[in-house]
Design an enzyme around this catalytic site. Structure first.
Site, PDB file in Angstrom:
ATOM      1  N   GLU A 199       0.616  -0.802   0.000  1.00 13.92           N
ATOM      2  CA  GLU A 199      -0.110   0.155  -0.053  1.00 13.92           C
ATOM      3  C   GLU A 199       0.741   1.456   0.155  1.00 13.92           C
ATOM      4  O   GLU A 199       0.991   1.989   0.702  1.00 13.92           O
ATOM      5  CB  GLU A 199      -0.970   0.010   1.749  1.00 13.92           C
ATOM      6  CG  GLU A 199      -1.695  -0.990   1.512  1.00 13.92           C
ATOM      7  CD  GLU A 199      -2.838  -1.135   2.538  1.00 13.92           C
ATOM      8  OE1 GLU A 199      -2.506  -1.302   3.241  1.00 13.92           O
ATOM      9  OE2 GLU A 199      -4.281  -1.047   2.160  1.00 13.92           O
ATOM     10  N   GLU A 236      -4.673  -8.365  -0.505  1.00 10.54           N
ATOM     11  CA  GLU A 236      -6.426  -8.280   0.681  1.00 10.54           C
ATOM     12  C   GLU A 236      -7.283  -7.942   0.534  1.00 10.54           C
ATOM     13  O   GLU A 236      -7.748  -7.245  -0.498  1.00 10.54           O
ATOM     14  CB  GLU A 236      -5.526  -7.286   1.177  1.00 10.54           C
ATOM     15  CG  GLU A 236      -3.893  -7.011   1.939  1.00 10.54           C
ATOM     16  CD  GLU A 236      -3.615  -5.906   2.896  1.00 10.54           C
ATOM     17  OE1 GLU A 236      -4.002  -5.126   3.538  1.00 10.54           O
ATOM     18  OE2 GLU A 236      -2.840  -5.672   2.679  1.00 10.54           O
TER      19      GLU A 236
HETATM   20  C1  BGP Z   1      -4.527  -2.252   5.061  1.00  7.49           C
HETATM   21  C2  BGP Z   1      -2.758  -3.570   5.854  1.00  7.49           C
HETATM   22  C3  BGP Z   1      -3.007  -4.652   6.357  1.00  7.49           C
HETATM   23  C4  BGP Z   1      -4.450  -4.663   7.406  1.00  7.49           C
HETATM   24  C5  BGP Z   1      -6.162  -3.994   6.642  1.00  7.49           C
HETATM   25  C6  BGP Z   1      -6.188  -3.987   7.320  1.00  7.49           C
HETATM   26  O1  BGP Z   1      -4.928  -1.142   5.246  1.00  7.49           O
HETATM   27  O2  BGP Z   1      -1.594  -3.301   4.916  1.00  7.49           O
HETATM   28  O3  BGP Z   1      -2.111  -4.691   7.452  1.00  7.49           O
HETATM   29  O4  BGP Z   1      -3.439  -4.711   8.954  1.00  7.49           O
HETATM   30  O5  BGP Z   1      -5.267  -3.064   6.116  1.00  7.49           O
HETATM   31  O6  BGP Z   1      -7.077  -2.734   8.610  1.00  7.49           O
HETATM   32  P1  BGP Z   1      -7.212  -3.402  10.111  1.00  7.49           P
HETATM   33  O7  BGP Z   1      -6.372  -4.180  11.071  1.00  7.49           O
HETATM   34  O8  BGP Z   1      -7.061  -2.292  10.457  1.00  7.49           O
HETATM   35  O9  BGP Z   1      -8.620  -3.557  10.124  1.00  7.49           O
END
Ligand code: BGP
Length: 487
Positions: free
Chosen positions: A193, A387
């Site tokens: 990201e 993701e």
């Molecule tokens: C993205 C990241 C991940 C993951 C995801 C969900 O931005 O790449 O690391 O954490 O977000 O976010 P969160 O865990 O805050 O729900």
């Protein structure tokens, strides 16, 4: 009806900083994510409602973290102890039928201080065995080289990514990884990201925002350094690997106009450019797009380019594009929509046609189909959903979780990918986020769970740390076995 190609890569993803733990073992140096403070007395309603990104580091908090030698207030220092548990976890991934597993490599395991004369052999040996175990279980490897965490020394000594020195140090780190793992890693992502820099400064560029005189200049100059570092990684891969398996990754913010008012449509284009296309354009097309000029003028940003930078970008574009997708959002010039939250953003307009997750994120499977089509139209490069998943409060009872809500979410997003493939999109894989429960990135809690595998560990790290299959485990197992037909 499923349109998935027979070699579609069904997978799961984690990040080392949110899962490994063992923060001071194996010769590892302290990393920036080990310094993110957590307080169980925080008002989580506010944090969850505002997605208050508790990561934007403060000077005093950083000093406190450096002085602290234990993991009590630092959840990423313990994660879910994947560092020791991975042999058993991989057995579960194998049972699930995963074709590919995405995790990140911890820079401070390989170079504890980031600028050490030579790499830490014990850190390399950890990845030797982790990757070997995956291969023995017939699971391909999708390796993220930097997923928000860098050695703290690179902040103390150089100030994080705002210092161009990090390009050279990152290149050394990448060269060690490519040399050691070129025959075992199937896909590489230099940066997770890369657009995080604008929304979560500590995570994205390891900068303490309150210390920056001109934060916008720091942000975009740091992003430039990461663009150059990415291009150098592509150049190295051509020299050392030659498999065209280097990708870019952006947090996809799928944006709709709040109304059909032309101004809202223009605002949507502008927001989509600034939050997403800019990053993919530079890494997939190889140059800065002209539409950024008005924003740079408005923010008084002047990117300091060095001789050869433009040529480097132009000659080293990525081989595939990947993105994280969780939710969609709205752009509007004046309609007052309800405010809600989204990935990395504390406040976005809520779409009145969509339901929201426990954490306020707008649930929109059609948004995934739209994102895939728009990206493929624009770049005509293979795409990878790096993701996607549902963060939710799970109820653990009788050694399982009845997570029908997660099955519903995943089913709809699998259908969206199938439809996108039918639309003509070249989609190569899908790594469900948080395939196993890990510490959440924004709020730093275990309560916000994504996995199809439950981990018995609470926000303070208490619990047996045992793993249990949720109902979604069997669902995903069948989805994979039937290549997306039986969902
Ligand atoms: C993205 C990241 C991940 C993951 C995801 C969900 O931005 O790449 O690391 O954490 O977000 O976010 P969160 O865990 O805050 O729900």
């Amino acid at each position: 009806m499923s349109n998935f190609p027979k070699d579609f890569l069904w997978g799961g993803a984690i990040a080392c900083s949110q899962a490994d733990g063992a923060f001071n073992e194996g010769g590892k140096g302290l990393s920036t994510q080990d310094c993110r403070y957590f307080d169980s007395n925080w008002d989580f309603n506010t944090i969850y409602k505002k997605n208050a990104y508790v990561s934007d580091m403060k000077t005093d908090d950083f000093k406190k973290a450096l002085a602290c030698k234990d993991d009590k207030d630092y959840p990423f220092r313990r994660g879910i102890d994947f560092y020791h548990e991975y042999p058993n976890d991989i057995k579960l991934f194998k049972e699930l039928g995963l074709k590919i597993f995405r995790t990140s490599i911890c820079w401070s395991r390989i170079f504890p201080n980031g600028d050490d004369d030579s790499p830490n052999e014990e850190g390399l040996r950890y990845y030797d065995t982790l990757f070997q175990t995956l291969k023995e279980n017939n699971i391909k490897i999708f390796a993220t080289i930097m997923h928000y965490d860098i050695p703290v020394n690179l902040v103390i000594k150089y100030g994080g990514w705002k210092n161009r020195k990090l390009i050279e140090l990152f290149e050394r780190y990448v060269e060690v990884l490519f040399t050691r793992y070129k025959d075992i890693v199937d896909y590489w992502l230099p940066f997770n990201e890369i657009n995080a820099a604008r929304f979560a400064h500590w995570d994205g560029i390891s900068v303490i925002a309150e210390e920056e005189e001109h934060l916008d200049q720091t942000v975009f100059q740091s992003i430039h350094h990461q663009f150059i570092a990415n291009a150098k990684a592509v150049a190295l891969s051509k020299k050392l690997i030659g498999k065209n398996n280097i990708g870019a990754m952006v947090a996809a913010f799928t944006i709709y106009p709040g109304t059909c008012k032309p101004e809202d449509v223009m605002q949507t284009l502008t927001d989509q450019r600034y939050s997403n296309y800019f990053y993919f354009d530079v890494m997939a097309r190889g140059y800065y797009p002209s539409y950024m000029r008005p924003l740079f003028e408005k923010l008084n940003v002047h990117i300091q380019m060095e001789k050869g930078d433009e040529e480097l970008l132009r000659n080293n574009t990525v081989d595939f594009l990947s993105f994280s997708y969780y939710a969609s959002q709205i752009a509007t010039v004046d309609e007052d929509f309800e405010i809600t939250t989204g990935n990395m953003t504390g406040a976005v307009y809520a779409n009145p046609y969509l339901k929201k997750s426990d954490f306020g994120w707008s649930l929109d499977n059609m948004g995934l189909r739209i994102t895939l089509n728009k990206l493929y139209d624009r770049y005509q490069l293979p795409l990878f959903v790096a993701e996607n998943g549902l963060g939710a409060f799970d109820k653990f009872e009788n050694e399982t979780v009845r997570d029908t809500y997660r099955i519903e979410y995943l089913k709809k997003h699998v259908e969206a990918m199938s439809d996108a493939i039918n639309d003509g999109v070249h989609l190569i894989g899908y790594t469900m986020w948080g395939i196993i429960d890990i510490v959440s990135c924004g709020p730093l809690t275990m309560d916000k769970r994504y996995g199809v595998i439950y981990v018995d560990r609470d926000n303070e790290g208490k619990g047996t740390n045992k793993r249990y299959k949720k109902d979604s485990f069997a669902w995903y197992q069948k989805c994979i076995a039937s290549n997306g037909k039986e969902i």
